[in-house]
Enzyme design. Structure first.
Site, PDB file in Angstrom:
ATOM      1  CG  HIS A  43      13.977  11.061 -30.493  1.00 19.41           C
ATOM      2  ND1 HIS A  43      12.836  11.161 -29.728  1.00 19.41           N
ATOM      3  CD2 HIS A  43      14.243   9.722 -30.578  1.00 19.41           C
ATOM      4  CE1 HIS A  43      12.420   9.948 -29.353  1.00 19.41           C
ATOM      5  NE2 HIS A  43      13.279   9.055 -29.847  1.00 19.41           N
ATOM      6  CD  GLU A  84      38.071  17.480 -36.886  1.00 20.03           C
ATOM      7  OE1 GLU A  84      37.438  17.299 -35.839  1.00 20.03           O
ATOM      8  OE2 GLU A  84      39.269  17.790 -36.927  1.00 20.03           O
ATOM      9  CG  HIS A 123      17.163   5.831 -28.863  1.00 19.61           C
ATOM     10  ND1 HIS A 123      17.191   5.986 -30.230  1.00 19.61           N
ATOM     11  CD2 HIS A 123      15.880   6.082 -28.493  1.00 19.61           C
ATOM     12  CE1 HIS A 123      15.980   6.288 -30.664  1.00 19.61           C
ATOM     13  NE2 HIS A 123      15.159   6.362 -29.628  1.00 19.61           N
ATOM     14  CG  HIS A 151      12.496   6.382 -33.571  1.00 15.65           C
ATOM     15  ND1 HIS A 151      11.644   5.445 -33.026  1.00 15.65           N
ATOM     16  CD2 HIS A 151      13.091   6.987 -32.510  1.00 15.65           C
ATOM     17  CE1 HIS A 151      11.708   5.507 -31.702  1.00 15.65           C
ATOM     18  NE2 HIS A 151      12.587   6.425 -31.371  1.00 15.65           N
ATOM     19  CD  GLU A 168      12.899   1.710 -28.020  1.00 19.44           C
ATOM     20  OE1 GLU A 168      13.131   0.526 -28.361  1.00 19.44           O
ATOM     21  OE2 GLU A 168      12.028   2.401 -28.559  1.00 19.44           O
TER      22      GLU A 168
END
Ligand code: 2HA
Ligand code: ZN
Length: 271
Positions: free
Chosen positions: A141, A169, A139, A210, A116
């Site tokens: 999941h 918040e 990144h 994803h 990525e």
């Protein structure tokens, strides 16, 4: 030269990956982190004239020429970073041509950076264009965020609004909201470009079905953004199937944003 395994930026990568793995957000080789480093801090630990090998990135990143990043490796598990950082992490510098990465340390088993990398470096470029202090892209999941993708419309206004309603918040932590991309094939320049386009506007971008991308000025801020979305998504998933008796009203979100002095996406509220 000091021992790189004692460098604060290596320790931050080790701690963050271990923490995220323990949270259950980064199964197997899921997730990746890139962290832009200052030349000054790296040269205490590495000879910057010594390039171990070069690796093509497959895209052009002219505004990042000479910039140094510590990046998780492709196919590597967050679970394993702490025990073997030199295999699971790498430090790269974007070469003069803007498209080659010079390996300065790591990927000891002959590996390379995350698949990525396009989404990461393009996101860095996009965030730096709006915030010169941006340093980190993560990144991941996260479980409830992902679950929410299956039961909530993937519309950035509606998605952000629902998250803002879930914790007081939220609007203060991510007043700029959450960008949303539909399901797309990952690991290529197309999703990288789409992510970067969103990153000009948002520090958080959901990849439909994803995971999520977060960007920030340091590891805590970036992790904290994702953590806050994940907490809100968890509250949503715990309550979405139950009758809603109470909620945080839009007028109350305005009150919050004004009290904390944050510039928020007014068009994401229904005023
Ligand atoms: O690198 O999470 O999106 C593993 C991933 C790909
Ligand atoms: Zn992923």
């Amino acid at each position: 030269m000091r021992d790189i395994l004692t460098a604060p930026f290596v320790k931050e990568m080790m701690d963050t990956t271990a923490n995220m793995y323990r949270l259950g957000w980064d199964e197997r080789n899921g997730g990746n982190i890139s962290y832009m480093l200052e030349e000054e801090e790296v040269k205490e630990y590495l000879d910057l004239d010594k390039v171990i090998r070069t690796i093509p990135t497959g895209f052009q990143a002219d505004s990042l020429i000479g910039k140094i990043f510590i990046v998780t490796g492709t196919g590597k598990y967050f679970k394993n970073v702490k025990d073997d950082p030199e295999t699971n992490l790498g430090i790269i510098r974007i070469a003069e041509d803007g498209t080659t990465a010079e390996l300065l340390w790591g990927y000891k088993d002959g590996g390379r950076f995350t698949s990525e990398l396009p989404a990461h470096l393009m996101s860095h470029m996009a965030r730096l264009s709006v915030d010169p202090l941006n340093r980190v892209v993560i990144h991941s999941h996260p479980t409830h965020t992902l679950a929410m993708n299956y039961v909530h419309e993937l519309d950035e206004k509606k998605f952000t609004h629902t998250l803002w309603e879930m914790c007081t918040e939220c609007i203060v932590v991510f007043p700029d909201g959450v960008g949303v991309l539909p399901w797309m094939l990952c690991g290529n320049n197309t999703i990288g470009e789409a992510t970067a386009e969103k990153m000009k506007e948002f520090r958080l971008v959901v990849w439909g079905m994803h995971g999520i991308y977060g960007a920030g000025r340091d590891m805590d801020e970036t992790f904290g953004l994702i953590e806050t979305v994940e907490k809100a998504a968890q509250i949503y998933m715990l309550t979405a199937h139950l009758p809603r008796v109470n909620t945080i009203k839009d007028s109350e979100m305005v009150e919050l944003a004004e009290a904390f002095g944050v510039k928020y996406r007014k068009d994401f509220l229904n005023l």
